[in-house]
Design a protein around this motif. Structure first.
Motif, PDB file in Angstrom:
ATOM      1  N   LEU A  31       0.729   1.061   8.196  1.00 56.16           N
ATOM      2  CA  LEU A  31       0.833   2.517   8.208  1.00 56.16           C
ATOM      3  C   LEU A  31       0.816   3.058   9.636  1.00 56.16           C
ATOM      4  O   LEU A  31       1.482   4.055   9.937  1.00 56.16           O
ATOM      5  CB  LEU A  31      -0.299   3.136   7.395  1.00 56.16           C
ATOM      6  N   ILE A  32       0.043   2.426  10.506  1.00 56.59           N
ATOM      7  CA  ILE A  32       0.023   2.866  11.902  1.00 56.59           C
ATOM      8  C   ILE A  32       1.406   2.684  12.528  1.00 56.59           C
ATOM      9  O   ILE A  32       1.846   3.505  13.347  1.00 56.59           O
ATOM     10  CB  ILE A  32      -1.040   2.082  12.694  1.00 56.59           C
ATOM     11  N   LYS A  33       2.134   1.647  12.134  1.00 53.64           N
ATOM     12  CA  LYS A  33       3.456   1.382  12.698  1.00 53.64           C
ATOM     13  C   LYS A  33       4.555   2.190  12.016  1.00 53.64           C
ATOM     14  O   LYS A  33       5.505   2.615  12.679  1.00 53.64           O
ATOM     15  CB  LYS A  33       3.777  -0.115  12.565  1.00 53.64           C
ATOM     16  N   CYS A  34       4.452   2.393  10.699  1.00 50.03           N
ATOM     17  CA  CYS A  34       5.586   2.914   9.926  1.00 50.03           C
ATOM     18  C   CYS A  34       5.364   4.300   9.331  1.00 50.03           C
ATOM     19  O   CYS A  34       6.308   4.863   8.770  1.00 50.03           O
ATOM     20  CB  CYS A  34       5.930   1.941   8.792  1.00 50.03           C
ATOM     21  N   ASN A  35       4.163   4.841   9.400  1.00 52.69           N
ATOM     22  CA  ASN A  35       3.864   6.120   8.770  1.00 52.69           C
ATOM     23  C   ASN A  35       3.580   7.142   9.862  1.00 52.69           C
ATOM     24  O   ASN A  35       2.639   6.978  10.648  1.00 52.69           O
ATOM     25  CB  ASN A  35       2.659   5.967   7.833  1.00 52.69           C
ATOM     26  N   GLU A  36       4.369   8.211   9.914  1.00 45.79           N
ATOM     27  CA  GLU A  36       4.240   9.192  10.994  1.00 45.79           C
ATOM     28  C   GLU A  36       2.874   9.885  10.981  1.00 45.79           C
ATOM     29  O   GLU A  36       2.291  10.150  12.038  1.00 45.79           O
ATOM     30  CB  GLU A  36       5.351  10.232  10.877  1.00 45.79           C
ATOM     31  N   ALA A  57      -1.455  15.913   1.506  1.00 38.03           N
ATOM     32  CA  ALA A  57      -1.665  17.238   2.086  1.00 38.03           C
ATOM     33  C   ALA A  57      -0.842  17.448   3.348  1.00 38.03           C
ATOM     34  O   ALA A  57      -0.589  18.580   3.758  1.00 38.03           O
ATOM     35  CB  ALA A  57      -3.151  17.447   2.390  1.00 38.03           C
ATOM     36  N   SER A  58      -0.419  16.358   3.998  1.00 35.09           N
ATOM     37  CA  SER A  58       0.382  16.470   5.221  1.00 35.09           C
ATOM     38  C   SER A  58       1.825  16.862   4.941  1.00 35.09           C
ATOM     39  O   SER A  58       2.603  17.075   5.866  1.00 35.09           O
ATOM     40  CB  SER A  58       0.376  15.131   5.953  1.00 35.09           C
ATOM     41  N   ARG A  59       2.210  16.945   3.661  1.00 37.96           N
ATOM     42  CA  ARG A  59       3.586  17.240   3.243  1.00 37.96           C
ATOM     43  C   ARG A  59       4.555  16.153   3.697  1.00 37.96           C
ATOM     44  O   ARG A  59       5.751  16.403   3.846  1.00 37.96           O
ATOM     45  CB  ARG A  59       4.051  18.601   3.785  1.00 37.96           C
ATOM     46  N   LEU A  60       4.049  14.985   3.910  1.00 40.56           N
ATOM     47  CA  LEU A  60       4.898  13.861   4.284  1.00 40.56           C
ATOM     48  C   LEU A  60       5.751  13.472   3.074  1.00 40.56           C
ATOM     49  O   LEU A  60       5.255  13.351   1.967  1.00 40.56           O
ATOM     50  CB  LEU A  60       4.041  12.683   4.722  1.00 40.56           C
ATOM     51  N   GLY A 104       5.482   3.693   4.117  1.00 42.96           N
ATOM     52  CA  GLY A 104       4.865   2.646   4.915  1.00 42.96           C
ATOM     53  C   GLY A 104       4.351   1.474   4.117  1.00 42.96           C
ATOM     54  O   GLY A 104       3.897   0.487   4.699  1.00 42.96           O
ATOM     55  N   ILE A 105       4.388   1.550   2.782  1.00 39.25           N
ATOM     56  CA  ILE A 105       3.934   0.449   1.929  1.00 39.25           C
ATOM     57  C   ILE A 105       5.148  -0.123   1.204  1.00 39.25           C
ATOM     58  O   ILE A 105       5.868   0.602   0.520  1.00 39.25           O
ATOM     59  CB  ILE A 105       2.872   0.912   0.916  1.00 39.25           C
ATOM     60  N   ASN A 106       5.364  -1.426   1.356  1.00 37.00           N
ATOM     61  CA  ASN A 106       6.490  -2.074   0.699  1.00 37.00           C
ATOM     62  C   ASN A 106       5.994  -2.969  -0.436  1.00 37.00           C
ATOM     63  O   ASN A 106       4.813  -2.948  -0.801  1.00 37.00           O
ATOM     64  CB  ASN A 106       7.317  -2.866   1.713  1.00 37.00           C
TER      65      ASN A 106
END
Length: 544
Positions: free
Chosen positions: A391-396, A440-443, A325-327
């Protein structure tokens, strides 16, 4: 006057535009230990009140005894040197053993005087205008003069609000300036887009709405057809007269890649378009000039973004590309506004400077919280909230958190700040500890070099620029993450080696040298490339 329209309505109180009392924060320029060492009579404080063309300065001891009365100094080399000589004579005459120079911040004008005293060997400090205003108001109220400001600057310095500016390297300063310049260009371009749309709607009603999915500004065919229309009178009749074959032939002559259905849709719109404004010739001239300006702004933005990528690759902030989510642009915004990570002892120092916390009013049993703190670094806060929005738009993970909290009826504005607050902890560990994203989310994390390569290919960067930035970024990758970072690059290299086109083959040769720098191939590294420095050991980054 009370009327039927306003009966029962609450009258809204207009907020005053005047500055309220500022939050000064904890004093970090304490000088009392130094004063105790040499004695108050032998410790001097220089107060400088700056303006655009000249400044006024005064020299006192710690007790406030005036040793040099308020004296104006022009912002010229000779006058500044004369002021410095006068100060040195006063120090010698009054047997001053230790001293500081406190300059009030005034836009960028104070930097001339601040640099002059610093280069002359004095300890030059900065006093924020909020601090001087705070110490001037109790005695003088709204009577503001240069002499009153000098006294207020002196009092602020005595109480620890004469602050030493933290050193920034030239790349960090350049990164900040270019990030702000890009932001300004983006705002100007957005304004041009609104103006162009306004004039287009008068000349060509409904044309801009033909591209709802990709938007007109991301559609090269739609923008090029505007040039076709402008050259032939500025009305939709030009499309009807040329038809699909004429427009297709013209686009091929311009060497524009397009799909036939795009041309068919544009010509179909022209067949059913409403008539334009009678002033269409003049309006066409206006939006055509605005469109040229828009293209120039777009080119400038791409050039600045390429420079930002090169500067970012030289700092540990490039590791933020491993965060989903960060470019490149978001990481450059954060790096430019936050500055060197060494200036922060903990993530709380970042959130405190950015003001990512609510205001509070507590008195006896009354204790309530309000909106976000007003007196903080607004540009730093904006950068962190921008990343939170991304991050709200692109990170699950963060999108799920946001939707869960929102379903509980919590304020969306508070949720953005909450995400930005938690994000500072993760990013602080990544940049300060030179770590790749682990959550910790295993993303699944992103790949730094792959993202950087895709960014440069989207911006049509030269191969030498890509190679330089990839080599610089590879030096920032932790040693235990290099094999993992090399996996997608190895896939790209093998795919490029099988291509018959020149550009992919050249890219494949470039990736061989980058992989060699990562230590995962037997090919020799690039000529004149510096060896990688051993970074800090990797560890898990969690947001608990």
């Amino acid at each position: 006057m009370v009327t039927k329209a306003n009966v029962g309505k609450k009258s809204k109180k207009r907020r005053s535009k005047a500055f309220a009392q500022a939050v000064l924060g904890k004093p970090s320029g304490v000088i009392q230990p130094r004063v105790q060492t040499v004695g108050p009579e032998r410790f001097g404080i220089v107060s400088v009140d700056c303006a655009k063309e000249r400044s006024k300065w005064m020299f006192c001891d710690f007790y406030g005894k005036v040793l040099v009365p308020p004296t104006p100094v022009e912002h010229r080399r000779g006058d500044l040197q004369l002021a410095i000589q006068q100060l040195r004579k006063a120090i010698e005459a009054h047997d001053i053993a230790d001293s500081i120079v406190c300059v009030e911040m005034t836009s960028t004008y104070h930097q001339i005087v601040w640099r002059a005293f610093r280069d002359a060997g004095f300890e030059a400090r900065l006093v924020h205008p909020f601090a001087s205003s705070h110490y001037r108001s109790p005695e003088h109220g709204d009577v503001k003069t240069d002499d009153h400001d000098l006294v207020a600057i002196f009092r602020a310095a005595v109480n620890g609000f004469g602050l030493i500016e933290q050193p920034w390297s030239q790349p960090d300063r350049t990164l900040q300036l270019l990030a702000r310049h890009r932001r300004d260009l983006v705002r100007k371009r957005a304004r041009l887009q609104c103006q162009i749309r306004h004039h287009l709607e008068r000349c060509l009603p409904g044309y801009a709405a033909l591209f709802p999915d990709s938007d007109l500004w991301d559609h090269p065919v739609g923008l090029l057809v505007l040039q076709f229309i402008a050259e032939r009178g500025g009305t939709h009749q030009a499309l009807l007269e040329a038809g699909i074959p004429g427009v297709t032939k013209w686009l091929k002559e311009k060497k524009c890649k397009f799909q036939s259905r795009s041309v068919e849709r544009i010509v179909a719109w022209a067949a059913n378009a409403a008539g334009g404004d009678p002033l269409t010739p003049t309006l066409t001239r206006i939006w055509q000039a605005l469109l040229i300006d828009w293209r120039q702004k777009t080119t400038q933005i791409h050039e600045v973004e390429r420079d930002l990528a090169g500067l970012l690759a030289q700092t540990p902030w490039i590791l933020l590309l491993s965060h989903p989510g960060i470019n490149v642009v978001s990481a450059a915004e954060l790096a430019g506004e936050t500055g060197p990570i060494e200036h922060y002892a903990s993530p709380r120092a970042i959130t405190g400077r950015a003001g990512l916390f609510p205001s509070r009013y507590q008195s006896d049993k009354v204790d309530r919280r309000g909106n976000l703190s007003r007196f903080r670094n607004a540009k730093l806060r904006s950068a962190w909230l921008l990343v939170a929005d991304n991050l709200i738009k692109c990170n699950e993970y963060w999108r799920g958190k946001y939707n869960h909290w929102k379903s509980q009826g919590q304020d969306p504005r508070d949720l953005r700040c909450r995400i930005a607050n938690r994000l500072t902890r993760t990013i602080f560990q990544m940049v300060a500890g030179r770590k790749i994203f682990r959550h910790a989310s295993r993303l699944d994390r992103g790949y730094v070099l792959k993202k950087l390569l895709e960014f440069h290919r989207d911006h049509d960067s030269k191969m030498i620029t890509i190679q330089t930035d990839l080599n610089a970024a590879a030096a920032q990758i932790p040693r235990n993450a290099r094999v993992e970072e090399a996996t997608p690059l190895e896939e790209l290299r093998s795919k490029a080696s099988r291509s018959r086109r020149d550009e992919p083959q050249e890219l494949g040769k470039l990736l061989v040298h980058v992989l060699a720098r990562l230590g995962v191939t037997n090919e020799p590294p690039a000529i004149n490339s510096k060896p990688l420095e051993a970074p800090a050991a990797d560890a898990s980054v969690s947001d608990r």
